[in-house]
Design an enzyme around this catalytic site. Structure first.
Site, PDB file in Angstrom:
ATOM      1  CD  GLU A  13       6.021  -7.794  13.695  1.00  0.00           C
ATOM      2  OE1 GLU A  13       6.740  -6.811  13.560  1.00  0.00           O
ATOM      3  OE2 GLU A  13       6.665  -8.891  14.039  1.00  0.00           O
ATOM      4  CB  ALA A  70      10.977  -1.865  11.866  1.00  0.00           C
ATOM      5  CD  GLU A  91       8.328  -8.004   8.842  1.00  0.00           C
ATOM      6  OE1 GLU A  91       7.465  -8.690   8.079  1.00  0.00           O
ATOM      7  OE2 GLU A  91       7.697  -7.468   9.881  1.00  0.00           O
ATOM      8  N   GLY A 147       6.263  -4.129  11.031  1.00  0.00           N
ATOM      9  CA  GLY A 147       6.044  -3.829  12.313  1.00  0.00           C
ATOM     10  C   GLY A 147       4.737  -2.977  12.381  1.00  0.00           C
TER      11      GLY A 147
HETATM   12  N1  T1G Z   1      11.837   1.959   6.715  1.00  0.00           N
HETATM   13  C1  T1G Z   1      12.237   2.967   5.994  1.00  0.00           C
HETATM   14  N2  T1G Z   1      11.851   3.673   4.941  1.00  0.00           N
HETATM   15  C2  T1G Z   1      10.903   3.082   4.153  1.00  0.00           C
HETATM   16  C3  T1G Z   1      10.360   1.996   4.716  1.00  0.00           C
HETATM   17  C4  T1G Z   1      10.630   1.304   5.941  1.00  0.00           C
HETATM   18  N3  T1G Z   1      10.040   0.112   6.434  1.00  0.00           N
HETATM   19  N4  T1G Z   1       9.384   1.565   3.691  1.00  0.00           N
HETATM   20  C5  T1G Z   1       9.555   2.606   2.833  1.00  0.00           C
HETATM   21  N5  T1G Z   1      10.313   3.402   3.025  1.00  0.00           N
HETATM   22  C6  T1G Z   1      10.719   4.545   2.186  1.00  0.00           C
HETATM   23  C7  T1G Z   1      11.463   4.254   1.042  1.00  0.00           C
HETATM   24  O1  T1G Z   1      12.921   3.848   1.078  1.00  0.00           O
HETATM   25  C8  T1G Z   1      11.276   5.417   0.176  1.00  0.00           C
HETATM   26  O2  T1G Z   1      12.073   6.205   0.405  1.00  0.00           O
HETATM   27  C9  T1G Z   1       9.764   5.934   0.580  1.00  0.00           C
HETATM   28  O3  T1G Z   1       9.584   5.119   1.914  1.00  0.00           O
HETATM   29  C10 T1G Z   1       8.552   5.556  -0.328  1.00  0.00           C
HETATM   30  O4  T1G Z   1       8.925   3.945  -0.515  1.00  0.00           O
HETATM   31  C11 T1G Z   1      10.407  -5.772  13.602  1.00  0.00           C
HETATM   32  C12 T1G Z   1      12.024  -5.544  11.547  1.00  0.00           C
HETATM   33  C13 T1G Z   1       5.453   0.585   2.355  1.00  0.00           C
HETATM   34  C14 T1G Z   1       4.605  -0.271   0.332  1.00  0.00           C
HETATM   35  O5  T1G Z   1       9.369  -4.087   4.339  1.00  0.00           O
HETATM   36  O6  T1G Z   1       7.150  -2.144   0.770  1.00  0.00           O
HETATM   37  O7  T1G Z   1       8.996  -4.239  10.122  1.00  0.00           O
HETATM   38  O8  T1G Z   1      13.350   6.836  -1.746  1.00  0.00           O
HETATM   39  O9  T1G Z   1       8.927   4.187  -2.745  1.00  0.00           O
HETATM   40  O10 T1G Z   1       5.854   2.648  -3.370  1.00  0.00           O
HETATM   41  O11 T1G Z   1       9.099  -7.359  12.206  1.00  0.00           O
HETATM   42  O12 T1G Z   1       7.886   1.068   0.703  1.00  0.00           O
HETATM   43  O13 T1G Z   1      11.505   8.382  -0.848  1.00  0.00           O
HETATM   44  O14 T1G Z   1      13.639   8.222   0.321  1.00  0.00           O
HETATM   45  O15 T1G Z   1       8.602   2.046  -1.708  1.00  0.00           O
HETATM   46  O16 T1G Z   1       4.233   3.916  -1.853  1.00  0.00           O
HETATM   47  C15 T1G Z   1       9.064  -4.273   6.880  1.00  0.00           C
HETATM   48  C16 T1G Z   1       8.972  -1.684   2.730  1.00  0.00           C
HETATM   49  C17 T1G Z   1      10.262  -3.631   7.765  1.00  0.00           C
HETATM   50  C18 T1G Z   1       7.808  -2.411   3.929  1.00  0.00           C
HETATM   51  C19 T1G Z   1       5.303   1.814   0.088  1.00  0.00           C
HETATM   52  N6  T1G Z   1       8.214  -3.616   6.216  1.00  0.00           N
HETATM   53  N7  T1G Z   1       8.252  -0.837   2.374  1.00  0.00           N
HETATM   54  O17 T1G Z   1       5.319   1.916  -1.316  1.00  0.00           O
HETATM   55  O18 T1G Z   1       6.794   3.738  -1.818  1.00  0.00           O
HETATM   56  S1  T1G Z   1      11.199  -4.519   8.706  1.00  0.00           S
HETATM   57  C20 T1G Z   1       8.653  -3.420   4.721  1.00  0.00           C
HETATM   58  C21 T1G Z   1       7.242  -1.197   1.015  1.00  0.00           C
HETATM   59  C22 T1G Z   1      10.134  -4.523   9.982  1.00  0.00           C
HETATM   60  C23 T1G Z   1       9.564  -5.791  12.041  1.00  0.00           C
HETATM   61  C24 T1G Z   1      10.530  -5.813  10.978  1.00  0.00           C
HETATM   62  C25 T1G Z   1       6.928   0.296   0.325  1.00  0.00           C
HETATM   63  C26 T1G Z   1       5.635   0.651   0.717  1.00  0.00           C
HETATM   64  P1  T1G Z   1      12.888   7.476  -0.407  1.00  0.00           P
HETATM   65  P2  T1G Z   1       8.174   3.461  -1.843  1.00  0.00           P
HETATM   66  P3  T1G Z   1       5.348   3.114  -2.206  1.00  0.00           P
END
Ligand code: T1G
Length: 700
Positions: free
Chosen positions: A105, A61, A125, A102
């Site tokens: 999912e 998400a 999450e 997500g």
């Molecule tokens: N949403 C928005 N921005 C995101 C994002 C996300 N999920 N994941 C990464 N970014 C942005 C981050 O802020 C950065 O932005 C850029 O992408 C590169 O990130 C319903 C509710 C995917 C492994 O928790 O673990 O799904 O600084 O530097 O090292 O159940 O990002 O460039 O402007 O980390 O290559 C669950 C979190 C969401 C994954 C990539 N997902 N992200 O790593 O790049 S909640 C997460 C990561 C959800 C559902 C629920 C990592 C990555 P900027 P980065 P990276």
């Protein structure tokens, strides 16, 4: 278009293309639904593939959307996943890389999943203080089993796709492609193969049971309780998976998951973790230094000084495979320094954290010298010599002669003026502060101190290098103490006043440790050395004669009680031991001091202790923001988390102030300023706090 639609013969391919990680924001969710209706209406389409472009299938998400109306706007993620399940033709998820949250999912809502090897698959999450909120806790256990799913969901840890494909009986992946490159063709072939299969398989229809459910989930709860006692989410993850095994039907399980998810979304712990997720990434961005600024090559590093700091600093680069030349003035100092490095590595080997061959490879990258000439081909030279401007002048004048043109000259100074240091050279544009925190090979924080003349490419180079040596780098302007130590001085000042007014060192420590710090101010300074603070206060008394301090800290030092290193500080220690015992000698010294000052001690609540310590950080942090020493409040939070042990679940001092409400912080500060034994000047609110509080806002 963030969900592109292409037709390959009788197969439609929907490609998520919402850089940087295909976050499932509203536009992308709408794009998927629109693409599905196109495929529905096209009789020539027999199957659909959904895949991702760029560096992720989907990172989940769009966290940036949380707390905004968009995140709840239809089509929400649940309805998109329902649309996939109900689609009349087979939908195959083709997963080429990162598939998280997500994103996973979404894939679990498809009828089939084909993955390349080496994909990072996770439901992370919980690391945001949440749990999978779009069916992940109900579907993942159905495809990989209850226990592996509980593990993945409660820890948020990623598992490579090929590992998951090896779980006996797993139904997560219907096919593992030979490679990322062959995935598209293999997914097309697979889609055509299943095009006419009916009924379409749905994960929701798979059974979800655990033979010893009661016992297992009790065990799982006990495990997570120990793992994260300040975070509610892991235990709720276990509850959600348990619901998958106990609910009357799938929908009931989804409802339980939804309730748990929404509940967690409102917790302060989740707000803190989501704040820190972005703060950590934002810290590496410098407002006026574009991320594509060309960086200088750093192939060889010089470290001057083989003391504790110099050795620790050198280890960071050796660990990253970067050769280091370490310079000292005397051979025995070099040998002592290298000896400490060897001891540190050997301790890691003993703990099983480092392999012998890796240790030897690292030490092979280290060379030592007594001559500056051997630094002439270094791309970056960091000095970690005695904290005295005169000594720094000698070092930097020498470096100016010896270092090659374009070499970055860095000082590990923790308090001295980087502009003055830069002025010792004819190349101030190449001079920067790199303030490591002791122990330098362990502490994640690196304050990058930007001088007035520090070149932008030098900053860009050091920030990129910090990532390489696994440091959290935060840029600070030049001021006394930069960000962290400038704020901790206010904190220590308050700790002293609290003693004057009636608290004991152990009461202050216990109160702030209950708040979440690993160590209170007195245990901390006993470990670091009370003489360090003493030297700073002596300097301060000269530079800022009107600054107020409790004299107890000076009295303690005059008694030679420097802390653990003298087996006596604010606490008593058995020789060589670390456990702090309340000291009758110190209690008497404080009592005598109060009498001599005519202070009648009063009972001080833990709340007041915590407020005065934390709000003193907040007020100084706000001034640091106003002065542009730090560019973002999140940077200050990152400094306190990674350098001073601020509790993660509270998000950092500036975020925490927002949780308390700046209006309340302001009222408390005004109360403290009226206390004659406190320092009214120190409690003069930063203008920024007054402005934000008046507008009902908090730090950005
Ligand atoms: N949403 C928005 N921005 C995101 C994002 C996300 N999920 N994941 C990464 N970014 C942005 C981050 O802020 C950065 O932005 C850029 O992408 C590169 O990130 C319903 C509710 C995917 C492994 O928790 O673990 O799904 O600084 O530097 O090292 O159940 O990002 O460039 O402007 O980390 O290559 C669950 C979190 C969401 C994954 C990539 N997902 N992200 O790593 O790049 S909640 C997460 C990561 C959800 C559902 C629920 C990592 C990555 P900027 P980065 P990276």
């Amino acid at each position: 278009m963030t969900a592109e639609y292409q037709v390959h013969g009788d197969v439609a391919v929907i490609t998520l293309n919402n850089p940087p990680v295909n976050g499932l924001g509203l536009e992308t969710r709408q794009g998927i639904v629109d693409a599905l209706s196109r495929a529905e209406d096209d009789a020539g389409i027999k199957a659909v593939i959904i895949t991702g472009a760029g560096k992720a299938f989907s990172g989940g998400a769009d966290i940036k959307e949380f707390g905004t109306p968009k995140s709840l706007q239809d089509p929400n993620l649940h309805s998109v996943i329902r649309a996939l399940e109900n689609f009349s033709k087979p939908v195959v998820a083709a997963i080429h890389t990162v598939c998280m949250g997500g994103g996973l999912e979404l894939a679990l809502g498809c009828h089939y999943r084909v993955a390349a090897p080496g994909c990072t698959v996770a439901l992370p999450e919980v690391k945001l203080g949440l749990l999978p909120g779009a069916g992940g806790t109900q579907r993942l256990p159905r495809v990989i089993g209850v226990e592996p799913a509980t593990n993945m969901i409660a820890t948020g840890e990623a598992v490579p796709s090929e590992m998951l494909a090896m779980i006996p009986g797993q139904k997560l992946f219907d096919k593992l492609a030979a490679s990322v490159e062959s995935l598209p063709a293999e997914a097309l072939e697979f889609a055509r193969k299943v095009a006419d299969v009916r009924p379409l398989p749905l994960v929701r229809n798979l059974p979800c049971k655990h033979p010893q459910g009661e016992a297992y989930f009790q065990f799982a709860r006990n495990m997570v309780k120990g793992m994260a006692k300040n975070f509610p989410a892991p235990a709720k993850c276990v509850d959600a998976v348990e619901a998958a095994t106990k609910s009357r039907n799938f929908e009931d399980g989804l409802t339980t998951e939804r309730d748990l998810f929404l509940n967690l979304m409102m917790t302060p712990e989740s707000r803190s973790l989501r704040h820190l997720f972005f703060a950590e990434r934002a810290a590496s961005k410098i407002p006026d230094v574009p991320s594509d600024t060309p960086k200088r090559d750093v192939r060889k590093v010089g470290v001057i000084g083989a003391g504790t700091m110099g050795g620790g600093i050198a280890m960071n680069f050796l660990n990253a495979g970067i050769p280091v030349t370490m310079l000292e003035m005397k051979q025995e100092a070099l040998e002592r320094g290298v000896g400490i490095m060897r001891k540190n590595y050997e301790a890691q080997i003993k703990k099983g954290k480092l392999k012998q061959d890796k240790y030897e490879a690292r030490m092979a990258l280290l060379s030592t010298t007594l001559s500056y000439d051997d630094l002439k081909d270094c791309d970056l030279i960091i000095e970690a010599v005695f904290e005295d401007l005169g000594v720094k002048e000698q070092v930097f004048s020498k470096l100016d002669e010896v270092a090659k043109s374009g070499a970055i000259l860095a000082s590990n100074t923790s308090t001295l003026d980087v502009d003055k240091i830069a002025a010792f050279t004819k190349r101030p544009q190449d001079v920067v502060g790199m303030h490591f925190f002791s122990p330098a090979n362990v502490m994640k924080l690196l304050e990058v101190v930007r001088g007035a003349k520090t070149a932008k490419d030098v900053l860009a180079t050091v920030m990129a290098l910090a990532k390489k040596i696994k440091k959290t780098a935060v840029v600070s302007g030049v001021c006394d103490g930069f960000i962290g130590n400038r704020m901790i001085e206010r904190y220590s000042q308050q700790a002293g006043f609290l003693l004057d007014e009636g608290a004991t060192p152990q009461q202050v420590d216990k109160a702030i440790e209950k708040f979440g710090f690993p160590m209170g101010p007195f245990r901390m300074i006993d470990m670091a050395g009370n003489d360090i603070g003493w030297a700073i206060r002596k300097r301060r008394y000269v530079e800022q004669p009107d600054i107020k301090y409790s004299k107890t800290a000076d009295l303690l030092c005059e008694m030679g009680r420097f802390g653990q290193k003298t087996s006596a500080g604010w606490y008593d220690y058995e020789a060589g031991k670390r456990d702090a015992k309340p000291s009758a000698v110190v209690a008497k010294m404080i009592e005598d001091y109060r009498q001599q000052q005519g202070i009648t001690p009063r009972k001080i609540s833990d709340d007041e202790i915590v407020q005065r310590l934390i709000f003193s950080l907040v007020n100084e942090g706000a001034k640091i923001l106003e002065e542009g020493i730090a560019s973002k409040s999140g940077d200050i939070d990152m400094v306190y988390l990674t350098g001073y042990g601020f509790p993660v679940w509270r998000g950092g001092p500036m975020h925490y102030a927002g949780e308390v409400g700046l209006f309340n912080v302001l009222q408390a500060m005004k109360r403290f300023a009226r206390n004659p034994l406190d320092d009214a000047k120190a409690w003069k609110p930063a203008k920024l706090i007054e402005t934000l509080a008046a507008e009902g806002k908090t730090f950005e």
